[in-house]
Write a protein that holds these residues in place. Structure first.
Motif, PDB file in Angstrom:
ATOM      1  N   LEU A 158      24.097  31.319  41.852  1.00  9.86           N
ATOM      2  CA  LEU A 158      25.446  31.485  42.347  1.00  9.86           C
ATOM      3  C   LEU A 158      25.939  32.977  41.754  1.00  9.86           C
ATOM      4  O   LEU A 158      26.621  33.642  42.474  1.00  9.86           O
ATOM      5  CB  LEU A 158      26.357  30.922  40.921  1.00  9.86           C
ATOM      6  N   PHE A 159      25.096  33.777  40.729  1.00  5.69           N
ATOM      7  CA  PHE A 159      25.278  35.373  40.527  1.00  5.69           C
ATOM      8  C   PHE A 159      24.770  36.011  42.027  1.00  5.69           C
ATOM      9  O   PHE A 159      25.784  37.100  42.549  1.00  5.69           O
ATOM     10  CB  PHE A 159      24.254  35.681  39.603  1.00  5.69           C
ATOM     11  N   MET A 160      23.696  35.462  42.567  1.00  2.09           N
ATOM     12  CA  MET A 160      23.420  36.385  44.054  1.00  2.09           C
ATOM     13  C   MET A 160      24.510  36.149  44.997  1.00  2.09           C
ATOM     14  O   MET A 160      24.676  37.096  45.666  1.00  2.09           O
ATOM     15  CB  MET A 160      22.030  35.738  44.248  1.00  2.09           C
ATOM     16  N   PHE A 161      25.013  34.923  44.894  1.00  2.00           N
ATOM     17  CA  PHE A 161      25.828  34.759  46.003  1.00  2.00           C
ATOM     18  C   PHE A 161      27.110  35.402  45.892  1.00  2.00           C
ATOM     19  O   PHE A 161      27.685  35.973  46.748  1.00  2.00           O
ATOM     20  CB  PHE A 161      26.640  33.027  46.089  1.00  2.00           C
ATOM     21  N   THR A 162      27.521  35.632  44.531  1.00  2.00           N
ATOM     22  CA  THR A 162      29.045  36.382  44.451  1.00  2.00           C
ATOM     23  C   THR A 162      28.865  37.843  44.177  1.00  2.00           C
ATOM     24  O   THR A 162      29.612  38.568  44.166  1.00  2.00           O
ATOM     25  CB  THR A 162      29.607  35.747  43.064  1.00  2.00           C
ATOM     26  N   TYR A 163      27.538  38.424  44.043  1.00  2.00           N
ATOM     27  CA  TYR A 163      27.332  39.764  43.751  1.00  2.00           C
ATOM     28  C   TYR A 163      27.616  40.541  44.828  1.00  2.00           C
ATOM     29  O   TYR A 163      26.955  40.339  46.042  1.00  2.00           O
ATOM     30  CB  TYR A 163      25.802  40.098  43.445  1.00  2.00           C
ATOM     31  N   LYS A 164      28.482  41.492  44.758  1.00  2.00           N
ATOM     32  CA  LYS A 164      29.039  42.449  45.890  1.00  2.00           C
ATOM     33  C   LYS A 164      29.446  41.672  46.947  1.00  2.00           C
ATOM     34  O   LYS A 164      29.320  42.238  48.215  1.00  2.00           O
ATOM     35  CB  LYS A 164      27.855  43.510  46.183  1.00  2.00           C
ATOM     36  N   SER A 165      30.114  40.393  46.822  1.00  2.00           N
ATOM     37  CA  SER A 165      30.681  39.979  48.046  1.00  2.00           C
ATOM     38  C   SER A 165      31.739  40.589  48.675  1.00  2.00           C
ATOM     39  O   SER A 165      32.616  41.074  47.796  1.00  2.00           O
ATOM     40  CB  SER A 165      31.125  38.178  47.542  1.00  2.00           C
ATOM     41  N   THR A 166      31.838  40.675  49.726  1.00  2.00           N
ATOM     42  CA  THR A 166      33.076  41.363  50.538  1.00  2.00           C
ATOM     43  C   THR A 166      34.230  40.469  50.570  1.00  2.00           C
ATOM     44  O   THR A 166      35.411  41.288  50.897  1.00  2.00           O
ATOM     45  CB  THR A 166      32.764  41.706  51.912  1.00  2.00           C
ATOM     46  N   GLN A 167      34.147  39.340  50.119  1.00  2.00           N
ATOM     47  CA  GLN A 167      35.541  38.491  50.161  1.00  2.00           C
ATOM     48  C   GLN A 167      35.578  37.839  48.920  1.00  2.00           C
ATOM     49  O   GLN A 167      36.164  36.799  48.988  1.00  2.00           O
ATOM     50  CB  GLN A 167      35.538  37.330  51.317  1.00  2.00           C
ATOM     51  N   PHE A 168      35.332  38.661  48.042  1.00  2.00           N
ATOM     52  CA  PHE A 168      35.366  37.873  46.622  1.00  2.00           C
ATOM     53  C   PHE A 168      36.744  38.399  45.977  1.00  2.00           C
ATOM     54  O   PHE A 168      37.285  39.236  46.157  1.00  2.00           O
ATOM     55  CB  PHE A 168      34.416  38.559  45.463  1.00  2.00           C
ATOM     56  N   SER A 169      37.232  37.133  45.309  1.00  2.00           N
ATOM     57  CA  SER A 169      38.587  37.257  44.623  1.00  2.00           C
ATOM     58  C   SER A 169      38.331  36.716  43.024  1.00  2.00           C
ATOM     59  O   SER A 169      37.828  35.752  42.809  1.00  2.00           O
ATOM     60  CB  SER A 169      39.625  36.177  45.256  1.00  2.00           C
ATOM     61  N   ALA A 170      38.656  37.611  42.246  1.00  2.00           N
ATOM     62  CA  ALA A 170      38.136  37.295  40.670  1.00  2.00           C
ATOM     63  C   ALA A 170      39.201  36.276  40.326  1.00  2.00           C
ATOM     64  O   ALA A 170      38.905  35.278  39.543  1.00  2.00           O
ATOM     65  CB  ALA A 170      38.497  38.808  39.874  1.00  2.00           C
ATOM     66  N   GLN A 171      40.328  36.553  40.878  1.00  2.00           N
ATOM     67  CA  GLN A 171      41.380  35.282  40.222  1.00  2.00           C
ATOM     68  C   GLN A 171      40.993  33.964  40.929  1.00  2.00           C
ATOM     69  O   GLN A 171      41.018  32.991  40.123  1.00  2.00           O
ATOM     70  CB  GLN A 171      42.782  35.745  40.715  1.00  2.00           C
ATOM     71  N   GLY A 172      40.412  33.872  42.193  1.00  2.00           N
ATOM     72  CA  GLY A 172      40.050  32.408  42.692  1.00  2.00           C
ATOM     73  C   GLY A 172      39.048  32.112  42.277  1.00  2.00           C
ATOM     74  O   GLY A 172      38.693  31.066  41.735  1.00  2.00           O
ATOM     75  N   PHE A 173      37.907  33.099  41.872  1.00  2.00           N
ATOM     76  CA  PHE A 173      36.711  32.592  41.370  1.00  2.00           C
ATOM     77  C   PHE A 173      36.735  32.199  39.956  1.00  2.00           C
ATOM     78  O   PHE A 173      36.148  31.004  39.492  1.00  2.00           O
ATOM     79  CB  PHE A 173      35.912  33.834  41.193  1.00  2.00           C
ATOM     80  N   MET A 174      37.943  32.753  39.149  1.00  2.00           N
ATOM     81  CA  MET A 174      37.838  31.852  37.933  1.00  2.00           C
ATOM     82  C   MET A 174      38.712  30.774  37.575  1.00  2.00           C
ATOM     83  O   MET A 174      38.575  29.992  37.039  1.00  2.00           O
ATOM     84  CB  MET A 174      38.771  33.130  36.816  1.00  2.00           C
ATOM     85  N   LEU A 175      39.585  30.414  38.823  1.00  2.00           N
ATOM     86  CA  LEU A 175      40.194  29.258  39.076  1.00  2.00           C
ATOM     87  C   LEU A 175      38.965  28.074  39.201  1.00  2.00           C
ATOM     88  O   LEU A 175      39.038  27.032  38.680  1.00  2.00           O
ATOM     89  CB  LEU A 175      41.493  29.246  40.092  1.00  2.00           C
ATOM     90  N   VAL A 176      38.299  28.307  40.170  1.00  2.00           N
ATOM     91  CA  VAL A 176      37.116  27.269  40.749  1.00  2.00           C
ATOM     92  C   VAL A 176      36.253  27.374  39.245  1.00  2.00           C
ATOM     93  O   VAL A 176      35.763  26.129  39.101  1.00  2.00           O
ATOM     94  CB  VAL A 176      36.216  27.831  41.650  1.00  2.00           C
ATOM     95  N   LEU A 177      35.765  28.246  38.721  1.00  2.00           N
ATOM     96  CA  LEU A 177      34.747  28.264  37.716  1.00  2.00           C
ATOM     97  C   LEU A 177      35.350  27.247  36.510  1.00  2.00           C
ATOM     98  O   LEU A 177      34.828  26.550  35.832  1.00  2.00           O
ATOM     99  CB  LEU A 177      34.631  29.801  37.081  1.00  2.00           C
ATOM    100  N   CYS A 178      36.789  27.472  36.193  1.00  2.00           N
ATOM    101  CA  CYS A 178      37.547  26.909  35.217  1.00  2.00           C
ATOM    102  C   CYS A 178      37.501  25.183  35.532  1.00  2.00           C
ATOM    103  O   CYS A 178      37.284  24.376  34.796  1.00  2.00           O
ATOM    104  CB  CYS A 178      38.913  27.252  34.881  1.00  2.00           C
ATOM    105  N   ALA A 179      37.709  25.037  36.955  1.00  2.00           N
ATOM    106  CA  ALA A 179      37.991  23.661  37.697  1.00  2.00           C
ATOM    107  C   ALA A 179      36.141  22.964  37.399  1.00  2.00           C
ATOM    108  O   ALA A 179      36.046  21.970  36.977  1.00  2.00           O
ATOM    109  CB  ALA A 179      38.020  23.639  38.864  1.00  2.00           C
ATOM    110  N   SER A 180      35.320  23.929  37.503  1.00  2.00           N
ATOM    111  CA  SER A 180      33.905  23.209  37.192  1.00  2.00           C
ATOM    112  C   SER A 180      33.663  22.994  35.833  1.00  2.00           C
ATOM    113  O   SER A 180      33.032  22.150  35.354  1.00  2.00           O
ATOM    114  CB  SER A 180      32.914  24.544  37.827  1.00  2.00           C
TER     115      SER A 180
END
Length: 380
Positions: free
Chosen positions: A150-172
């Motif tokens: 997961l860290f490798m997938f999100t590292y320097k991702s060109t379409q990364f959204s911190a807000q959306g990522f935190m929402l999915v992570l909280c959902a997980s």
């Protein structure tokens, strides 16, 4: 003899193939449906509430058909029992689904799929806390592989959204609580909720009540002044919206139905393996249909994460063999319209859980494989 074995294997494959295809249609369909709907109707919490209502109606219809077919009553829980025993599972489930759908406003399908796979980390954590799993080195390896991927997938991702990522992570995180509590709820034989249709019927009202305050705070005012619903200009616009929302409810209910049908006719291992290939299909489709951009490091992270999930599936398959020893008595899962759930005679909680997983999907498998779920709608 060999011909007979080969024929039996082909027969099982012929049975599994259409069931896996049905599961793929609903599971992949609802993922892309959620992303598509959020572009034209950015009210994910309202969508989730409406889907809960529709799933409740469909599960009530299924229970009525089952009662007419068998002539036997279904499991019934009073409101007091629901609030006392099922409310924690319902609340965590509703928040898991609501935040997951909310994240589609910000994240790509590929980032959502990868981040949602981390739910298995939290499921393992809460399984250890509730003593549903035993701590082993192999589990630690699973955690490291999934977290590292997961860290490798999100590292320097060109379409990364911190807000959306935190929402999915909280959902997980909530998904880990959700599936653990649901596992405990389904193991209480006196409640009679081993059948997913029954548990869907009883949880939906509580899930609606749990998610409604969040909807009122974040979407109540914007929705009241939006032309998407109350201030529409054409009746055709409203009919189109209702049709879209109804389609989502059908997909959510169909996902749960197809998962349970696949497991009851084949095995939880089949569902788990199908779930792994389903995630590959989703990422492939997201890059080709939606234009999601993934670097070589992102793909490598995805491969590492899938290796951790695959290891977890293999470990569950090996552990489930303990259920088939002469000392352990496990029955196959109930048919969708049967009244009694699968039961095990083992006294140990851990062995009981392994027996349960040998015949029906483990909650980790279901959460990973469908996201959505055999018990709700997110997809459950």
């Amino acid at each position: 003899m060999a011909a007979g074995v080969g024929g039996a294997a082909l027969g099982r494959a012929a049975l599994a193939a259409p069931l896996v295809l049905l599961y793929y249609c609903f599971s992949i369909g609802i993922t892309f449906y959620n992303k598509w709907l959020m572009k034209s109707f950015p009210f994910p919490l309202l969508v989730t509430l409406l889907h809960l209502v529709l799933i409740f109606g469909l599960s009530a219809l299924a229970r009525a058909l089952a009662r007419c077919r068998s002539g036997r009553p279904r499991a019934e829980l009073s409101w007091a029992d629901c609030l006392r025993r099922a409310a924690p599972a319902a609340l965590s489930t509703s928040l898991d689904i609501g935040l997951s759908n909310w994240s589609f406003l910000y994240v790509t399908v590929s980032l959502y799929t990868m981040t949602k796979s981390s739910a298995i980390l939290f499921i393992l954590l809460f399984s250890l806390l509730f003593k549903l799993e035993e701590m082993r080195v192999t589990l630690l390896l699973v955690v490291l592989l999934i977290a590292g991927g997961l860290f490798m997938f999100t590292y320097k991702s060109t379409q990364f959204s911190a807000q959306g990522f935190m929402l999915v992570l909280c959902a997980s995180f909530l998904g880990g609580i959700r599936w653990t509590l649901t596992q405990i709820l389904m193991q209480k034989a006196e409640l009679g909720l081993q059948n997913p249709i029954d548990i869907m019927f009883h949880l939906q009202p509580l899930m609606f009540l749990g998610l409604f305050p969040l909807f009122a705070v974040f979407e109540g005012l914007p929705l009241s002044i939006s032309e998407k619903l109350f201030h529409f200009h054409e009746a055709g616009m409203l009919c189109s919206l209702v049709g879209k929302l109804f389609l989502g409810g059908i997909l959510a209910f169909g996902l749960g139905f197809s998962e349970f049908l696949l497991v009851s006719r084949t095995s939880s291992l089949t569902l788990s393996i199908a779930g792994i290939f389903k995630e590959i299909c989703i990422l492939f489709l997201a890059t080709h249909l939606l234009g999601d951009r993934l670097s070589l490091l992102n793909w490598l992270g995805f491969a590492v994460c899938l290796s951790g999930i695959s290891l977890h599936v293999i470990l569950k398959a090996v552990n489930s063999k303990g259920c088939r020893t002469p000392g352990n008595d496990c029955e196959r899962p109930p048919a969708l319209f049967s009244c009694s759930g699968a039961q095990c005679s083992s006294h140990s909680t851990v062995v009981y859980l392994q027996c349960l997983r040998a015949g029906q999907p483990s909650l980790g498998d279901v959460a990973k494989a469908g996201g959505a779920a055999a018990l709700s709608a997110e997809s459950w």
